[in-house]
Motif scaffolding. Structure first.
Motif, PDB file in Angstrom:
ATOM      1  N   THR A  84      24.138  43.009  10.565  1.00 52.51           N
ATOM      2  CA  THR A  84      23.500  42.253   9.261  1.00 52.51           C
ATOM      3  C   THR A  84      23.490  42.878   8.359  1.00 52.51           C
ATOM      4  OG1 THR A  84      22.417  40.694  11.165  1.00 52.51           O
ATOM      5  CG2 THR A  84      21.482  40.569   8.784  1.00 52.51           C
ATOM      6  N   LEU A  85      23.011  44.005   8.465  1.00 51.40           N
ATOM      7  CA  LEU A  85      22.748  44.800   7.068  1.00 51.40           C
ATOM      8  C   LEU A  85      24.025  45.205   6.540  1.00 51.40           C
ATOM      9  CD1 LEU A  85      20.171  47.459   8.685  1.00 51.40           C
ATOM     10  CD2 LEU A  85      19.763  45.847   7.009  1.00 51.40           C
ATOM     11  N   LEU A  86      24.996  45.533   7.122  1.00 49.18           N
ATOM     12  CA  LEU A  86      26.232  45.932   6.567  1.00 49.18           C
ATOM     13  C   LEU A  86      26.988  44.702   5.994  1.00 49.18           C
ATOM     14  CD1 LEU A  86      28.155  48.173   9.290  1.00 49.18           C
ATOM     15  CD2 LEU A  86      27.184  48.882   7.227  1.00 49.18           C
ATOM     16  N   ALA A  87      26.873  43.570   6.589  1.00 49.69           N
ATOM     17  CA  ALA A  87      27.516  42.460   6.014  1.00 49.69           C
ATOM     18  C   ALA A  87      26.670  42.098   4.665  1.00 49.69           C
ATOM     19  CB  ALA A  87      27.198  41.132   6.834  1.00 49.69           C
ATOM     20  N   ALA A  88      25.250  42.107   4.566  1.00 55.68           N
ATOM     21  CA  ALA A  88      24.605  41.839   3.325  1.00 55.68           C
ATOM     22  C   ALA A  88      24.922  42.751   2.302  1.00 55.68           C
ATOM     23  CB  ALA A  88      22.955  41.770   3.679  1.00 55.68           C
ATOM     24  N   HIS A  89      24.836  43.890   2.585  1.00 58.69           N
ATOM     25  CA  HIS A  89      25.070  45.106   1.770  1.00 58.69           C
ATOM     26  C   HIS A  89      26.478  44.792   0.938  1.00 58.69           C
ATOM     27  CE1 HIS A  89      21.406  46.775   3.102  1.00 58.69           C
ATOM     28  NE2 HIS A  89      21.475  47.605   1.970  1.00 58.69           N
ATOM     29  N   LEU A  90      27.654  44.841   1.896  1.00 60.29           N
ATOM     30  CA  LEU A  90      29.005  44.582   1.390  1.00 60.29           C
ATOM     31  C   LEU A  90      29.127  43.380   0.657  1.00 60.29           C
ATOM     32  CD1 LEU A  90      30.801  46.016   4.512  1.00 60.29           C
ATOM     33  CD2 LEU A  90      30.419  47.093   2.426  1.00 60.29           C
ATOM     34  N   GLY A  91      28.482  42.381   0.984  1.00 63.41           N
ATOM     35  CA  GLY A  91      28.418  41.142   0.400  1.00 63.41           C
ATOM     36  C   GLY A  91      27.629  41.232  -1.098  1.00 63.41           C
ATOM     37  N   ALA A  92      26.618  41.815  -1.143  1.00 67.51           N
ATOM     38  CA  ALA A  92      25.942  41.865  -2.299  1.00 67.51           C
ATOM     39  C   ALA A  92      26.827  42.787  -3.456  1.00 67.51           C
ATOM     40  CB  ALA A  92      24.578  42.702  -2.093  1.00 67.51           C
ATOM     41  N   ALA A  93      27.331  43.799  -2.870  1.00 70.89           N
ATOM     42  CA  ALA A  93      28.212  44.554  -3.772  1.00 70.89           C
ATOM     43  C   ALA A  93      29.286  43.857  -4.385  1.00 70.89           C
ATOM     44  CB  ALA A  93      28.856  46.056  -3.288  1.00 70.89           C
ATOM     45  N   ALA A  94      30.057  43.169  -3.458  1.00 67.04           N
ATOM     46  CA  ALA A  94      31.325  42.276  -3.950  1.00 67.04           C
ATOM     47  C   ALA A  94      30.550  41.279  -5.147  1.00 67.04           C
ATOM     48  CB  ALA A  94      31.794  41.636  -2.742  1.00 67.04           C
ATOM     49  N   LEU A  95      29.640  40.645  -4.844  1.00 66.36           N
ATOM     50  CA  LEU A  95      29.147  39.474  -5.674  1.00 66.36           C
ATOM     51  C   LEU A  95      28.754  40.126  -6.904  1.00 66.36           C
ATOM     52  CD1 LEU A  95      26.962  37.327  -3.214  1.00 66.36           C
ATOM     53  CD2 LEU A  95      29.279  36.520  -4.724  1.00 66.36           C
ATOM     54  N   MET A  96      28.046  41.218  -6.932  1.00 69.79           N
ATOM     55  CA  MET A  96      27.500  41.977  -8.168  1.00 69.79           C
ATOM     56  C   MET A  96      28.780  42.565  -9.065  1.00 69.79           C
ATOM     57  SD  MET A  96      24.300  41.656  -8.016  1.00 69.79           S
ATOM     58  CE  MET A  96      23.920  42.683  -9.432  1.00 69.79           C
ATOM     59  N   ALA A  97      29.705  43.092  -8.488  1.00 65.74           N
ATOM     60  CA  ALA A  97      30.768  43.443  -9.330  1.00 65.74           C
ATOM     61  C   ALA A  97      31.422  42.047  -9.886  1.00 65.74           C
ATOM     62  CB  ALA A  97      31.756  43.874  -8.235  1.00 65.74           C
ATOM     63  N   THR A  98      31.333  40.988  -9.220  1.00 62.89           N
ATOM     64  CA  THR A  98      32.067  39.823  -9.799  1.00 62.89           C
ATOM     65  C   THR A  98      31.245  39.132 -10.828  1.00 62.89           C
ATOM     66  OG1 THR A  98      32.856  39.064  -7.562  1.00 62.89           O
ATOM     67  CG2 THR A  98      32.803  37.314  -9.105  1.00 62.89           C
ATOM     68  N   LEU A  99      29.889  39.285 -10.937  1.00 65.39           N
ATOM     69  CA  LEU A  99      29.145  38.999 -11.814  1.00 65.39           C
ATOM     70  C   LEU A  99      29.210  39.818 -13.117  1.00 65.39           C
ATOM     71  CD1 LEU A  99      25.497  38.331 -10.431  1.00 65.39           C
ATOM     72  CD2 LEU A  99      26.648  36.771 -12.034  1.00 65.39           C
ATOM     73  N   ALA A 100      29.603  40.903 -12.847  1.00 62.52           N
ATOM     74  CA  ALA A 100      29.810  41.835 -14.255  1.00 62.52           C
ATOM     75  C   ALA A 100      30.954  41.306 -14.759  1.00 62.52           C
ATOM     76  CB  ALA A 100      30.323  43.260 -13.676  1.00 62.52           C
ATOM     77  N   PHE A 101      32.055  40.628 -14.278  1.00 66.95           N
ATOM     78  CA  PHE A 101      33.012  39.957 -15.194  1.00 66.95           C
ATOM     79  C   PHE A 101      32.987  38.588 -15.513  1.00 66.95           C
ATOM     80  CE2 PHE A 101      34.520  44.052 -12.956  1.00 66.95           C
ATOM     81  CZ  PHE A 101      34.731  44.816 -13.999  1.00 66.95           C
ATOM     82  N   SER A 102      31.948  37.967 -14.760  1.00 65.96           N
ATOM     83  CA  SER A 102      32.001  36.493 -15.097  1.00 65.96           C
ATOM     84  C   SER A 102      31.378  36.054 -16.281  1.00 65.96           C
ATOM     85  CB  SER A 102      31.108  35.858 -13.808  1.00 65.96           C
ATOM     86  OG  SER A 102      31.674  36.116 -12.722  1.00 65.96           O
ATOM     87  N   GLN A 103      32.094  34.886 -16.771  1.00 66.19           N
ATOM     88  CA  GLN A 103      31.520  34.558 -18.129  1.00 66.19           C
ATOM     89  C   GLN A 103      31.096  32.945 -18.082  1.00 66.19           C
ATOM     90  OE1 GLN A 103      34.370  35.159 -21.179  1.00 66.19           O
ATOM     91  NE2 GLN A 103      34.832  37.365 -20.545  1.00 66.19           N
ATOM     92  N   HIS A 104      31.531  32.185 -17.254  1.00 66.12           N
ATOM     93  CA  HIS A 104      31.060  30.842 -17.310  1.00 66.12           C
ATOM     94  C   HIS A 104      29.630  30.576 -16.617  1.00 66.12           C
ATOM     95  CE1 HIS A 104      31.222  26.698 -16.546  1.00 66.12           C
ATOM     96  NE2 HIS A 104      32.329  26.341 -17.381  1.00 66.12           N
ATOM     97  N   LEU A 105      28.793  30.012 -17.104  1.00 66.69           N
ATOM     98  CA  LEU A 105      27.618  29.914 -16.919  1.00 66.69           C
ATOM     99  C   LEU A 105      27.346  29.224 -15.411  1.00 66.69           C
ATOM    100  CD1 LEU A 105      25.690  29.239 -20.329  1.00 66.69           C
ATOM    101  CD2 LEU A 105      25.656  31.231 -18.857  1.00 66.69           C
ATOM    102  N   VAL A 106      28.026  28.324 -15.282  1.00 70.15           N
ATOM    103  CA  VAL A 106      28.155  27.568 -14.049  1.00 70.15           C
ATOM    104  C   VAL A 106      28.313  28.434 -12.799  1.00 70.15           C
ATOM    105  CG1 VAL A 106      28.977  25.901 -12.359  1.00 70.15           C
ATOM    106  CG2 VAL A 106      28.239  25.305 -14.886  1.00 70.15           C
TER     107      VAL A 106
END
Length: 417
Positions: A84-106
């Motif tokens: 669970t810890l690994l899944a959560a941390h890896l998922g969080a890292a991927a989502l934060m990296a995606t947020l860095a390049f996201s522009q659409h507010l939705v």
């Protein structure tokens, strides 16, 4: 020198290596979890969102957090703590990296909600793993160190976030993702699976396995959760209602920053001395005292009209928070049946997103219509909760004794992954 060794032994001695790797992962995680501190500013400055829309997106993160604590508890008891810890941390890292390049507010709003889920998932698994590996007589020390690491990490995060936000919001999200990956690497390399199973022949005879419903219908546990919710609402006054009260008293953001910084400094410097103060005392009495201090500190704001009064009150309620952290976590661990540790943790952790909603919504109305009378109500509610701990303490102790007597011997079982 001998006194220093004794202090270190009382504070951190006798804890297994796995705990320290979990502690390190938590510290890295918290020190790097700073992007969401500036999410509303990022949305308004970099993405042109209105303040109302920015508040909605931040609220989506909070709603995701409520889902995440329940999901994390269920998965930690089914998959295992490490998985669970690994899944959560890896998922969080991927989502934060995606947020860095996201522009659409939705898209940003959806990602923020998902980040809320994966940011909250590790909490039940972290605590359940600590309970799994730390001997019972050392758990209070372990939870004290966990609270200290959490606050130290958040202090570091606040400092780093300000610097990175000045340079680049994209860097804010990417460095956050990198820190999360670093925490995942520590867990993957050094933390074994800690979930245990009953030996063959010791399984429960009932065909229906206990689940989340057990925690949600456990009256003794829910009374404790309700009292913790009150404590969380009191604590949330610092970040929700107090800034408004200080502004009404003619004090600016810098004054508010001084009050918050004082509380953080007290925790970082003083938390390691708490175990020696509370170890010989009953947990219900310690929690009654700590909640009473929180009530006194916030109740005193009814008389506050200058920065020195706010600073004195902050010392009082911060000491209350410091004393409350270890026994609060200890009781939560003691009341949970071994096979449901993470599920119980997830119900317990629901108090914090709930408090983060109730404190500003109810508190804002209260402050608007009652003025300084709001703080008298806060203090009175805190005192009632302190009395509640004293009344509920004996039944909690009987429940803990019954669980210890009924607990079967358990052997570790490595789970896949």
């Amino acid at each position: 020198m001998r006194g220093l060794r004794r202090w270190w032994h009382d504070t951190a001695g006798g804890l297994p290596a796995t705990f320290w790797y979990l502690w390190t992962g938590l510290l890295i995680n918290r020190a790097g979890a700073f992007a969401l501190l500036f999410l509303s500013l990022y949305l308004t400055e970099a993405r042109g969102a209105s303040e109302a829309l920015a508040g909605t997106v931040v609220g989506a993160y909070g709603a995701g957090g409520a889902v995440g604590v329940l999901l994390g508890g269920v998965l930690a008891d089914r998959w295992g703590r490490r998985a669970t810890l690994l899944a959560a941390h890896l998922g969080a890292a991927a989502l934060m990296a995606t947020l860095a390049f996201s522009q659409h507010l939705v898209l940003i709003a959806v990602l923020a909600a998902l980040v809320g889920v994966v940011h909250s998932m590790p909490s039940p698994a972290f605590v359940a793993a600590i309970v799994d590996v730390v001997p019972e007589h050392r758990r209070s020390r372990a939870f004290n160190l966990q609270f200290w690491a959490f606050n130290l990490g958040m202090a570091v995060a606040a400092l780093l976030a300000g610097v990175l936000a000045e340079a680049s919001f994209m860097a804010l999200f990417l460095v956050d993702a990198a820190a999360t990956l670093a925490a995942a690497a520590v867990i993957a390399a050094k933390v074994p699976e800690t979930l245990t199973r009953p030996p063959a022949g010791r399984e429960r005879p009932s065909r229906r396995r206990p689940g989340l419903r057990t925690a949600l219908t456990d009256r003794t546990f829910l009374v404790f959760v309700a009292l913790t919710f009150v404590l969380a609402v009191l604590t949330m006054q610092t970040s929700t209602i107090m800034p408004l009260a200080m502004r009404a008293d003619g004090l600016g953001p810098s004054a508010y920053g001084v009050v918050v910084a004082l509380g953080g400094a007290l925790i970082v410097v003083g938390q390691l001395f708490v175990p020696r103060l509370i170890d010989r005392h009953r947990t219900d009495r310690v929690l009654a005292l700590s909640t009473g201090l929180l009530a006194a500190g916030f109740g005193a704001l009814a008389l506050a009209d200058a920065l020195p009064v706010y600073l004195v009150a902050a010392v009082v309620w911060t000491v209350g928070s410091m004393l409350a952290a270890p026994p609060n976590a200890q009781i939560n661990a003691d009341l949970a049946p071994p096979e449901l540790r993470a599920r119980y943790q997830s119900v317990f952790y629901l108090t914090f997103p709930a408090a983060s909603f109730v404190a500003p919504t109810v508190g804002g109305v209260s402050l608007q219509y009652l003025g300084d009378g709001h703080w008298l109500i806060v203090g009175a509610v805190g005192l009632l909760a302190a009395g509640g701990h004293l009344l509920a303490g004996p039944s909690r102790q009987r429940r803990v004794a019954a669980l210890r007597a009924a607990a079967p011997p358990r052997v570790p079982q490595r789970l896949p992954g």
